[in-house]
Design a protein around this motif. Structure first.
Motif, short mmCIF file in Angstrom:
data_model
loop_
_atom_site.label_atom_id
_atom_site.label_comp_id
_atom_site.label_asym_id
_atom_site.label_seq_id
_atom_site.Cartn_x
_atom_site.Cartn_y
_atom_site.Cartn_z
N ALA A 94 2.84 7.97 -1.93
CA ALA A 94 3.52 7.33 -3.07
C ALA A 94 2.89 5.97 -3.36
O ALA A 94 2.72 5.59 -4.53
N ALA A 95 2.53 5.24 -2.31
CA ALA A 95 1.88 3.93 -2.49
C ALA A 95 0.53 4.09 -3.19
O ALA A 95 0.20 3.32 -4.09
N ILE A 96 -0.24 5.09 -2.79
CA ILE A 96 -1.54 5.34 -3.42
C ILE A 96 -1.35 5.72 -4.89
O ILE A 96 -2.11 5.26 -5.75
N ARG A 97 -0.35 6.53 -5.19
CA ARG A 97 -0.08 6.89 -6.59
C ARG A 97 0.28 5.65 -7.40
O ARG A 97 -0.17 5.49 -8.55
N THR A 98 1.06 4.76 -6.82
CA THR A 98 1.41 3.51 -7.51
C THR A 98 0.16 2.69 -7.78
O THR A 98 -0.01 2.15 -8.89
N LEU A 99 -0.73 2.59 -6.80
CA LEU A 99 -1.97 1.84 -7.01
C LEU A 99 -2.84 2.48 -8.09
O LEU A 99 -3.46 1.77 -8.89
N ARG A 100 -2.88 3.78 -8.14
CA ARG A 100 -3.65 4.46 -9.19
C ARG A 100 -3.05 4.18 -10.56
O ARG A 100 -3.79 4.00 -11.54
N ILE A 102 -1.42 1.47 -11.37
CA ILE A 102 -1.77 0.08 -11.68
C ILE A 102 -3.21 0.00 -12.17
O ILE A 102 -3.51 -0.65 -13.17
N ALA A 103 -4.10 0.70 -11.48
CA ALA A 103 -5.52 0.69 -11.86
C ALA A 103 -5.73 1.30 -13.24
O ALA A 103 -6.58 0.85 -14.01
N ALA A 104 -4.93 2.31 -13.58
CA ALA A 104 -5.06 2.96 -14.88
C ALA A 104 -4.38 2.17 -16.00
O ALA A 104 -4.59 2.45 -17.17
N GLY A 105 -3.56 1.19 -15.63
CA GLY A 105 -2.87 0.39 -16.64
C GLY A 105 -1.51 0.93 -17.01
O GLY A 105 -0.83 0.36 -17.86
N THR A 106 -1.08 2.00 -16.37
CA THR A 106 0.25 2.56 -16.63
C THR A 106 1.34 1.63 -16.12
O THR A 106 2.38 1.49 -16.74
N VAL A 107 1.08 0.99 -14.99
CA VAL A 107 2.00 0.02 -14.41
C VAL A 107 1.33 -1.35 -14.50
O VAL A 107 0.19 -1.51 -14.07
N GLN A 108 2.02 -2.32 -15.07
CA GLN A 108 1.50 -3.68 -15.20
C GLN A 108 2.15 -4.58 -14.16
O GLN A 108 3.35 -4.49 -13.92
N LEU A 109 1.35 -5.45 -13.57
CA LEU A 109 1.87 -6.41 -12.62
C LEU A 109 2.15 -7.73 -13.32
O LEU A 109 1.36 -8.18 -14.14
N ASP A 110 3.27 -8.34 -12.99
CA ASP A 110 3.60 -9.66 -13.52
C ASP A 110 3.13 -10.67 -12.49
O ASP A 110 3.85 -11.02 -11.56
#
Length: 141
Positions: A94-100, A102-110
């Motif tokens: 699940a952590a690796i999916r989250t990182l992917r 983020i890398a794809a831009g689907t999840v943005q970090l504040d």
């Protein structure tokens, strides 16, 4: 700046669990072996950096809670030298999916002040010379 600290891992997984994962070699100390724990933390950090480097300027000045959670999951998975329990394996995946994401831009970090790197255009543009032989050039031959 590390994404997770020893204190964060103790709060999340307990000192007993971390002692079991890090105190691996005789003579056993009965305490958390910091060198082994730091290897797990460093391993998690390198995986995270590998995924973030294409999108964010590293090192981050502030670590978002999402990355602390991801780092905890990756670090504990890295500390399992033998087969990890299903829960740990599922958490790591699940952590690796989250990182992917983020890398794809689907999840943005504040991350305050760090701009996400612009996405590169999908595809390649080629500028070629005009055709020497084609329908228009060979008309009448």
């Amino acid at each position: 700046m590390p994404y997770i600290t020893k204190a964060d891992l103790i709060r999340r997984y307990t000192e007993t669990k971390l002692r079991q994962l890090t105190d691996r070699e005789a003579p056993y100390t009965g305490a958390i072996v910091d060198a082994v724990l730091e290897q797990g933390i460093a391993s998690a950090g390198s995986v995270i950096d590998g995924h973030l480097s294409g999108r964010y300027t590293l090192p981050l000045t502030v670590v978002p809670p999402l990355l602390t959670d991801v780092a905890a999951r990756l670090a504990v998975a890295a500390l399992h030298v033998d087969t990890a329990p299903e829960k740990i394996t599922a958490d790591c995946q699940a952590a690796i999916r989250t990182l992917r994401d983020i890398a794809a831009g689907t999840v943005q970090l504040d991350v305050g002040g760090v701009e996400a790197a612009p996405a590169t255009p999908a595809g390649i543009e080629v500028d070629a010379a005009p055709r020497a032989f084609g329908r228009e050039n060979l008309r009448g031959w």
